[in-house]
Design a protein around this motif. Structure first.
Motif, PDB file in Angstrom:
ATOM      1  N   PHE A  86      -1.855  -3.467   5.769  1.00  0.00           N
ATOM      2  CA  PHE A  86      -0.579  -4.126   5.526  1.00  0.00           C
ATOM      3  C   PHE A  86       0.128  -3.316   4.454  1.00  0.00           C
ATOM      4  CE2 PHE A  86      -3.228  -7.270   7.428  1.00  0.00           C
ATOM      5  CZ  PHE A  86      -2.373  -8.090   8.161  1.00  0.00           C
ATOM      6  N   ALA A  87       1.053  -2.472   4.887  1.00  0.00           N
ATOM      7  CA  ALA A  87       1.684  -1.524   3.976  1.00  0.00           C
ATOM      8  C   ALA A  87       2.835  -2.169   3.223  1.00  0.00           C
ATOM      9  CB  ALA A  87       2.182  -0.313   4.750  1.00  0.00           C
ATOM     10  N   ALA A  88       2.886  -1.913   1.925  1.00  0.00           N
ATOM     11  CA  ALA A  88       4.025  -2.324   1.105  1.00  0.00           C
ATOM     12  C   ALA A  88       5.047  -1.199   1.082  1.00  0.00           C
ATOM     13  CB  ALA A  88       3.563  -2.657  -0.306  1.00  0.00           C
ATOM     14  N   GLU A  89       6.300  -1.549   0.853  1.00  0.00           N
ATOM     15  CA  GLU A  89       7.341  -0.538   0.752  1.00  0.00           C
ATOM     16  C   GLU A  89       7.242   0.136  -0.614  1.00  0.00           C
ATOM     17  OE1 GLU A  89      12.215  -0.163   1.244  1.00  0.00           O
ATOM     18  OE2 GLU A  89      11.178  -2.088   1.563  1.00  0.00           O
ATOM     19  N   ASN A  90       7.167   1.460  -0.600  1.00  0.00           N
ATOM     20  CA  ASN A  90       6.998   2.227  -1.846  1.00  0.00           C
ATOM     21  C   ASN A  90       5.849   1.656  -2.686  1.00  0.00           C
ATOM     22  OD1 ASN A  90       9.301   3.888  -1.276  1.00  0.00           O
ATOM     23  ND2 ASN A  90      10.610   2.214  -1.998  1.00  0.00           N
ATOM     24  N   PRO A  91       4.629   1.654  -2.145  1.00  0.00           N
ATOM     25  CA  PRO A  91       3.501   0.984  -2.823  1.00  0.00           C
ATOM     26  C   PRO A  91       3.130   1.643  -4.134  1.00  0.00           C
ATOM     27  CG  PRO A  91       2.713   2.320  -0.999  1.00  0.00           C
ATOM     28  CD  PRO A  91       4.213   2.305  -0.903  1.00  0.00           C
ATOM     29  N   ARG A  92       2.652   0.798  -5.051  1.00  0.00           N
ATOM     30  CA  ARG A  92       2.138   1.299  -6.318  1.00  0.00           C
ATOM     31  C   ARG A  92       0.644   1.545  -6.260  1.00  0.00           C
ATOM     32  NH1 ARG A  92       2.445  -4.006 -10.234  1.00  0.00           N
ATOM     33  NH2 ARG A  92       1.273  -2.633 -11.623  1.00  0.00           N
ATOM     34  N   ARG A 117       0.902  -7.941  -2.114  1.00  0.00           N
ATOM     35  CA  ARG A 117       2.096  -7.255  -1.598  1.00  0.00           C
ATOM     36  C   ARG A 117       3.315  -7.561  -2.460  1.00  0.00           C
ATOM     37  NH1 ARG A 117       4.301  -7.929   2.813  1.00  0.00           N
ATOM     38  NH2 ARG A 117       4.641  -5.847   3.615  1.00  0.00           N
ATOM     39  N   ASN A 118       3.392  -8.779  -2.968  1.00  0.00           N
ATOM     40  CA  ASN A 118       4.494  -9.123  -3.882  1.00  0.00           C
ATOM     41  C   ASN A 118       4.416  -8.329  -5.177  1.00  0.00           C
ATOM     42  OD1 ASN A 118       5.572 -10.991  -2.091  1.00  0.00           O
ATOM     43  ND2 ASN A 118       4.472 -12.718  -2.995  1.00  0.00           N
ATOM     44  N   LEU A 119       3.215  -7.916  -5.546  1.00  0.00           N
ATOM     45  CA  LEU A 119       3.031  -7.087  -6.739  1.00  0.00           C
ATOM     46  C   LEU A 119       3.232  -5.598  -6.452  1.00  0.00           C
ATOM     47  CD1 LEU A 119      -0.125  -8.820  -8.295  1.00  0.00           C
ATOM     48  CD2 LEU A 119       2.203  -8.863  -9.223  1.00  0.00           C
ATOM     49  N   GLY A 120       3.471  -5.273  -5.168  1.00  0.00           N
ATOM     50  CA  GLY A 120       3.754  -3.894  -4.798  1.00  0.00           C
ATOM     51  C   GLY A 120       2.579  -3.107  -4.249  1.00  0.00           C
ATOM     52  N   PHE A 121       1.484  -3.791  -3.871  1.00  0.00           N
ATOM     53  CA  PHE A 121       0.304  -3.104  -3.350  1.00  0.00           C
ATOM     54  C   PHE A 121       0.219  -3.208  -1.828  1.00  0.00           C
ATOM     55  CE2 PHE A 121      -0.901  -3.913  -7.715  1.00  0.00           C
ATOM     56  CZ  PHE A 121      -1.608  -2.777  -8.078  1.00  0.00           C
ATOM     57  N   SER A 122      -0.148  -2.118  -1.205  1.00  0.00           N
ATOM     58  CA  SER A 122      -0.578  -2.178   0.193  1.00  0.00           C
ATOM     59  C   SER A 122      -1.981  -2.756   0.235  1.00  0.00           C
ATOM     60  CB  SER A 122      -0.567  -0.789   0.829  1.00  0.00           C
ATOM     61  OG  SER A 122       0.740  -0.271   0.903  1.00  0.00           O
ATOM     62  N   CYS A 123      -2.317  -3.437   1.329  1.00  0.00           N
ATOM     63  CA  CYS A 123      -3.635  -4.067   1.457  1.00  0.00           C
ATOM     64  C   CYS A 123      -4.328  -3.561   2.715  1.00  0.00           C
ATOM     65  CB  CYS A 123      -3.501  -5.588   1.515  1.00  0.00           C
ATOM     66  SG  CYS A 123      -2.816  -6.320   0.010  1.00  0.00           S
ATOM     67  N   LEU A 163      -1.994   7.621  -4.673  1.00  0.00           N
ATOM     68  CA  LEU A 163      -2.030   6.185  -4.917  1.00  0.00           C
ATOM     69  C   LEU A 163      -3.399   5.740  -5.450  1.00  0.00           C
ATOM     70  CD1 LEU A 163      -0.148   4.624  -1.853  1.00  0.00           C
ATOM     71  CD2 LEU A 163       0.696   5.028  -4.171  1.00  0.00           C
ATOM     72  N   PRO A 164      -3.424   4.971  -6.527  1.00  0.00           N
ATOM     73  CA  PRO A 164      -4.696   4.407  -7.003  1.00  0.00           C
ATOM     74  C   PRO A 164      -5.194   3.334  -6.050  1.00  0.00           C
ATOM     75  CG  PRO A 164      -2.870   3.498  -8.253  1.00  0.00           C
ATOM     76  CD  PRO A 164      -2.287   4.568  -7.370  1.00  0.00           C
ATOM     77  N   VAL A 165      -6.501   3.133  -6.043  1.00  0.00           N
ATOM     78  CA  VAL A 165      -7.148   2.173  -5.148  1.00  0.00           C
ATOM     79  C   VAL A 165      -7.921   1.145  -5.964  1.00  0.00           C
ATOM     80  CG1 VAL A 165      -8.985   1.893  -3.420  1.00  0.00           C
ATOM     81  CG2 VAL A 165      -7.283   3.706  -3.156  1.00  0.00           C
ATOM     82  N   ILE A 166      -7.819  -0.102  -5.556  1.00  0.00           N
ATOM     83  CA  ILE A 166      -8.623  -1.186  -6.121  1.00  0.00           C
ATOM     84  C   ILE A 166      -9.570  -1.674  -5.038  1.00  0.00           C
ATOM     85  CG2 ILE A 166      -8.606  -3.515  -7.088  1.00  0.00           C
ATOM     86  CD1 ILE A 166      -5.766  -2.949  -8.091  1.00  0.00           C
ATOM     87  N   MET A 167     -10.854  -1.750  -5.344  1.00  0.00           N
ATOM     88  CA  MET A 167     -11.848  -2.293  -4.419  1.00  0.00           C
ATOM     89  C   MET A 167     -12.012  -3.785  -4.718  1.00  0.00           C
ATOM     90  SD  MET A 167     -12.513   0.570  -2.925  1.00  0.00           S
ATOM     91  CE  MET A 167     -13.717  -0.109  -1.766  1.00  0.00           C
ATOM     92  N   ASP A 168     -11.784  -4.624  -3.712  1.00  0.00           N
ATOM     93  CA  ASP A 168     -11.802  -6.074  -3.903  1.00  0.00           C
ATOM     94  C   ASP A 168     -12.754  -6.689  -2.888  1.00  0.00           C
ATOM     95  OD1 ASP A 168     -11.263  -8.704  -4.491  1.00  0.00           O
ATOM     96  OD2 ASP A 168      -9.162  -8.653  -3.886  1.00  0.00           O
TER      97      ASP A 168
END
Length: 312
Positions: A86-92, A117-123, A163-168
């Protein structure tokens, strides 16, 4: 003597049969237990209230309306693994989301995807091996999947190197992303979120055997453990989140947020505390405990506090 030998033989036979059953029940893929979460209604769980289920169903339906890209990668042992981006526009950044045991990413992360996604992250919601659209016969409780999540991080590094990655991860997914720390993440992984994860596959299997079947570990667990080793190729007691964290802190320190509900009677909060304790007084570890939350519901019960802990 003959009576003793006969009794011993019957005991071993019974243990082997019970161990085989437990191995099949816990480890082998069972399509009847796994719905297609992208097209069918989420399954219900006894520890979820009607209100919880109604929210999850609404969130899953909402998630289905988002455009998503289906991705496949190959595991280290030749399996085709599926992911849903789920791509965000101009993701952080990108959040890789690892679901729980015999669960699904839409069920475990439907609400969180919207917020990230509201925070600007792709998931990137992944299907573990032997789950969803991914191939595989055996569930590894993190012992096999730890290599898969590292490969997903490498995929993101190759596709979006800046792009930085967060593992969740949640439950088994939490244990998996922590065990991935021991394998070694690429440099793009900047943080790990571990929500209600267990310490070792063996520990949660023994606990479940006692909780669900009222049985001690001997002899059934040890018989099942042997079948897992022979058939699935891994040791239930061979990998630990605590050991993985220690190795990560020595070689490539990454901040970790542990989250856990204090009413969790499936994976006890002490297992998250054990991982957090490895960080001692370093600033890299943080733990967020939710008084009123059951297993996997810390985010649902206290989204505001959870989000604040994420952003600190």
């Amino acid at each position: 003597m003959n009576i003793f030998l006969s009794a011993a033989g019957l005991f071993l036979l019974a243990a082997a049969i019970a161990g085989w059953y437990m191995y099949r029940f816990a480890i082998v893929r069972n399509p009847k237990m796994q719905k297609d979460a992208w097209h069918e209604e989420p399954k219900t769980f006894a520890d979820l209230t009607k209100k919880d289920m109604e929210k999850i169903v609404r969130d899953v339906h909402y998630l289905r309306e988002f455009p998503r890209e289906q991705i496949t990668i190959e595991s280290h042992d030749g399996l085709k693994l599926a992911g849903h981006l789920f791509a965000a526009e101009n993701p952080r950044g990108i959040v890789i989301m690892a679901h729980g045991y015999r669960s699904s990413a839409p069920f475990d992360f439907s609400g969180a995807v919207q917020d990230f996604r509201n925070l600007g992250f792709s998931c990137l919601l992944i299907d573990h091996r032997a789950h969803g659209y991914s191939e595989g016969k055996f569930i590894g409780f993190g012992a096999l999947e730890r290599y898969d999540v590292v490969n997903w991080a490498k995929y993101c590094e190759k596709r979006c190197p800046d792009l930085p990655v967060i593992m969740d991860g949640v439950s088994m997914g939490a244990a998996t992303v922590l065990m991935g720390c021991g394998v070694g993440y690429p440099k793009n992984v900047r943080a790990v979120i571990a929500d209600c994860g267990y310490t070792t596959p063996g520990a949660i299997c023994r606990r479940t055997l006692k909780r669900w079947f009222k049985l001690p570990p001997f002899p059934v667990y040890y018989a099942a453990k042997l079948f897992v080793r022979l058939r699935a190729g891994y040791n239930l007691d061979g990998v630990s989140t605590v050991d993985a964290i220690r190795k990560m802190l020595r070689e490539n320190p990454i901040p970790v947020l542990f989250a856990h509900g204090l009413k969790d009677d499936f994976v006890p909060p002490e297992m998250s505390r054990a991982g957090y304790a490895v960080f001692e007084n370093t600033a890299l570890g943080e733990i967020f405990l939710v008084e009123e939350a059951d297993h996997g519901l810390a985010y649902v019960r206290n989204k505001t506090g959870y989000t604040e802990a994420l952003l600190r």
